[in-house]
Design an enzyme around this catalytic site. Structure first.
Site, PDB file in Angstrom:
ATOM      1  N   CYS A 195      -5.586   3.099  13.119  1.00  0.00           N
ATOM      2  CA  CYS A 195      -4.979   2.354  14.219  1.00  0.00           C
ATOM      3  C   CYS A 195      -5.739   1.052  14.404  1.00  0.00           C
ATOM      4  O   CYS A 195      -6.955   1.060  14.604  1.00  0.00           O
ATOM      5  CB  CYS A 195      -5.019   3.168  15.515  1.00  0.00           C
ATOM      6  N   TYR A 212       0.823  -1.217   0.000  1.00  0.00           N
ATOM      7  CA  TYR A 212       0.000   0.000   0.000  1.00  0.00           C
ATOM      8  C   TYR A 212       0.853   1.262   0.000  1.00  0.00           C
ATOM      9  O   TYR A 212       0.446   2.284  -0.560  1.00  0.00           O
ATOM     10  CB  TYR A 212      -0.999  -0.023   1.169  1.00  0.00           C
ATOM     11  N   ALA A 237     -14.641   5.452 -19.765  1.00  0.00           N
ATOM     12  CA  ALA A 237     -15.304   6.418 -18.876  1.00  0.00           C
ATOM     13  C   ALA A 237     -14.889   7.850 -19.200  1.00  0.00           C
ATOM     14  O   ALA A 237     -15.703   8.774 -19.084  1.00  0.00           O
ATOM     15  CB  ALA A 237     -14.964   6.087 -17.417  1.00  0.00           C
ATOM     16  N   GLU A 270     -16.703  -2.599 -20.639  1.00  0.00           N
ATOM     17  CA  GLU A 270     -17.290  -3.847 -21.159  1.00  0.00           C
ATOM     18  C   GLU A 270     -18.465  -4.196 -20.248  1.00  0.00           C
ATOM     19  O   GLU A 270     -18.564  -3.635 -19.158  1.00  0.00           O
ATOM     20  CB  GLU A 270     -16.236  -4.962 -21.118  1.00  0.00           C
ATOM     21  N   GLY A 325     -17.425   2.058 -14.242  1.00  0.00           N
ATOM     22  CA  GLY A 325     -16.079   1.481 -14.137  1.00  0.00           C
ATOM     23  C   GLY A 325     -15.898   0.467 -13.033  1.00  0.00           C
ATOM     24  O   GLY A 325     -14.867   0.441 -12.378  1.00  0.00           O
ATOM     25  N   HIS A 362     -14.550   1.954   0.523  1.00  0.00           N
ATOM     26  CA  HIS A 362     -13.478   0.992   0.805  1.00  0.00           C
ATOM     27  C   HIS A 362     -12.247   1.656   1.422  1.00  0.00           C
ATOM     28  O   HIS A 362     -11.166   1.098   1.392  1.00  0.00           O
ATOM     29  CB  HIS A 362     -13.084   0.239  -0.473  1.00  0.00           C
TER      30      HIS A 362
HETATM   31  N1  APR Z   1     -13.561   3.105 -18.610  1.00  0.00           N
HETATM   32  C1  APR Z   1     -14.589   2.421 -18.060  1.00  0.00           C
HETATM   33  N2  APR Z   1     -14.450   1.214 -17.486  1.00  0.00           N
HETATM   34  C2  APR Z   1     -13.223   0.671 -17.493  1.00  0.00           C
HETATM   35  C3  APR Z   1     -12.103   1.319 -18.041  1.00  0.00           C
HETATM   36  C4  APR Z   1     -12.305   2.593 -18.626  1.00  0.00           C
HETATM   37  N3  APR Z   1     -11.321   3.278 -19.196  1.00  0.00           N
HETATM   38  N4  APR Z   1     -11.022   0.511 -17.881  1.00  0.00           N
HETATM   39  C5  APR Z   1     -11.450  -0.595 -17.260  1.00  0.00           C
HETATM   40  N5  APR Z   1     -12.777  -0.505 -17.020  1.00  0.00           N
HETATM   41  C6  APR Z   1     -13.652  -1.484 -16.348  1.00  0.00           C
HETATM   42  C7  APR Z   1     -13.238  -2.924 -16.537  1.00  0.00           C
HETATM   43  O1  APR Z   1     -13.804  -3.422 -17.733  1.00  0.00           O
HETATM   44  C8  APR Z   1     -13.820  -3.589 -15.300  1.00  0.00           C
HETATM   45  O2  APR Z   1     -15.150  -4.031 -15.529  1.00  0.00           O
HETATM   46  O3  APR Z   1     -13.573  -1.245 -14.969  1.00  0.00           O
HETATM   47  C9  APR Z   1     -13.846  -2.453 -14.275  1.00  0.00           C
HETATM   48  C10 APR Z   1     -12.828  -2.583 -13.155  1.00  0.00           C
HETATM   49  O4  APR Z   1     -13.133  -3.721 -12.397  1.00  0.00           O
HETATM   50  P1  APR Z   1     -12.241  -4.173 -11.158  1.00  0.00           P
HETATM   51  O5  APR Z   1     -10.800  -4.149 -11.541  1.00  0.00           O
HETATM   52  O6  APR Z   1     -12.825  -5.440 -10.663  1.00  0.00           O
HETATM   53  O7  APR Z   1     -12.426  -2.994 -10.098  1.00  0.00           O
HETATM   54  P2  APR Z   1     -13.632  -2.711  -9.099  1.00  0.00           P
HETATM   55  O8  APR Z   1     -14.929  -3.166  -9.661  1.00  0.00           O
HETATM   56  O9  APR Z   1     -13.510  -1.294  -8.675  1.00  0.00           O
HETATM   57  O10 APR Z   1     -13.246  -3.637  -7.867  1.00  0.00           O
HETATM   58  C11 APR Z   1     -14.077  -3.616  -6.730  1.00  0.00           C
HETATM   59  O11 APR Z   1     -12.580  -5.047  -5.539  1.00  0.00           O
HETATM   60  O12 APR Z   1     -10.471  -5.714  -4.803  1.00  0.00           O
HETATM   61  C12 APR Z   1     -11.595  -4.996  -4.521  1.00  0.00           C
HETATM   62  O13 APR Z   1     -11.713  -3.348  -2.907  1.00  0.00           O
HETATM   63  C13 APR Z   1     -11.316  -3.572  -4.233  1.00  0.00           C
HETATM   64  O14 APR Z   1     -12.711  -1.641  -4.596  1.00  0.00           O
HETATM   65  C14 APR Z   1     -12.206  -2.822  -5.189  1.00  0.00           C
HETATM   66  C15 APR Z   1     -13.283  -3.837  -5.474  1.00  0.00           C
END
Ligand code: APR
Length: 242
Positions: free
Chosen positions: A128, A61, A228, A212, A184, A120
């Site tokens: 702490c 982190y 996005a 997607e 996203g 999150h």
């Molecule tokens: N514009 C729009 N969407 C996008 C773009 C973009 N430029 N690039 C990627 N994506 C999409 C991907 O297709 C995917 O569906 O964003 C999504 C990201 O998904 P994840 O990587 O799974 O992220 P997220 O959904 O935020 O994850 C949720 O998982 O690990 C935990 O706590 C962590 O907050 C996180 C949670």
């Protein structure tokens, strides 16, 4: 059409995920290789992982926090910050992201967007593990002095198995919204992945904006697929009437 939409919509809840920050250069979690910066998410994002190897988790982190100085908000963050300033109805932006790009998208001097919650947690906050106090944090947590109570500081991140922040406020906003927009996010992680269902039960219209189709794409009234950075400003412009 945009005017008609704006006339009937008053209360909006927006959920954002890693995809909104992708065009800023922040890696998403579930890339094609299933790894997050070379680690399985479960190996760095659980309380068990922190107990097992606190230094690995702190360093992980610390690197994410340090990387924030190299990224900037993109047009999607800026468009939502504009919506926060200009939308006269209720609005809540719920981000799953621990980066500070929504916060920085607010105009200089405007401060943190008032209608934003980090469900999150945040990279730039330390928690702490003993007393639960949080404090703003900029540098490394590895090797940091303990909290005043003697407890060890950890990233203020909600890990798997922990309760997300602000759930009462989020649930209330969803129960009262007329439009729910998911931007996203892959729809893989609960409770956020369940917000669209709750919004539908509340009678809200639902819109997905994602690169997607997400895991729950069929639950949305409308889905717009693409980056996005282009689709969110287009949507905000239409909502605010150009
Ligand atoms: N514009 C729009 N969407 C996008 C773009 C973009 N430029 N690039 C990627 N994506 C999409 C991907 O297709 C995917 O569906 O964003 C999504 C990201 O998904 P994840 O990587 O799974 O992220 P997220 O959904 O935020 O994850 C949720 O998982 O690990 C935990 O706590 C962590 O907050 C996180 C949670």
């Amino acid at each position: 059409m945009a005017g008609m939409v704006a006339a009937v919509i008053r209360n909006i809840v927006i959920l954002t995920g890693a995809g909104i920050s992708a065009e800023s250069g922040v890696p998403t979690f579930r890339g094609p290789d299933g790894l997050w910066e070379g680690h399985r998410v479960e190996d760095v994002a659980t309380p068990q992982a922190f107990r097992r190897d606190p230094v690995l988790v702190q360093r992980f982190y610390d690197a994410r926090r340090a990387a924030l100085v190299h990224v900037e908000p993109n047009p999607a963050h800026l468009a939502l910050a504009r919506l926060d300033r200009e939308w006269t109805g209720d609005l809540l932006i719920v981000t799953q992201n621990v980066d500070d790009l929504h916060d920085r998208a607010a105009e200089p001097g405007h401060g943190r967007p008032a209608r934003l919650v980090h469900m999150h947690g945040e990279l730039k906050s330390a928690l702490c593990g003993r007393c639960g106090a949080t404090q703003p944090w900029d540098g490394d947590l590895t090797g940091a002095d303990p909290c005043g109570c003697g407890g060890t500081l950890r990233p203020d991140i909600v890990w798997f198995g922990e309760m997300p922040y602000h759930m009462d406020r989020i649930d209330a906003a969803i129960a009262g919204c007329d439009l729910f927009v998911s931007i996203g996010t892959s729809g893989a992680v609960y409770p956020a992945a369940g917000f669209v269902d709750a919004a539908r039960h509340a009678g809200a219209r639902t819109l997905e904006i994602n690169l997607e189709p997400s895991a729950g794409t069929q639950l949305f009234d409308e889905a717009r697929h693409g980056p996005a950075g282009r689709l969110v400003p287009e949507w905000v412009d239409a909502l605010l009437g150009g």
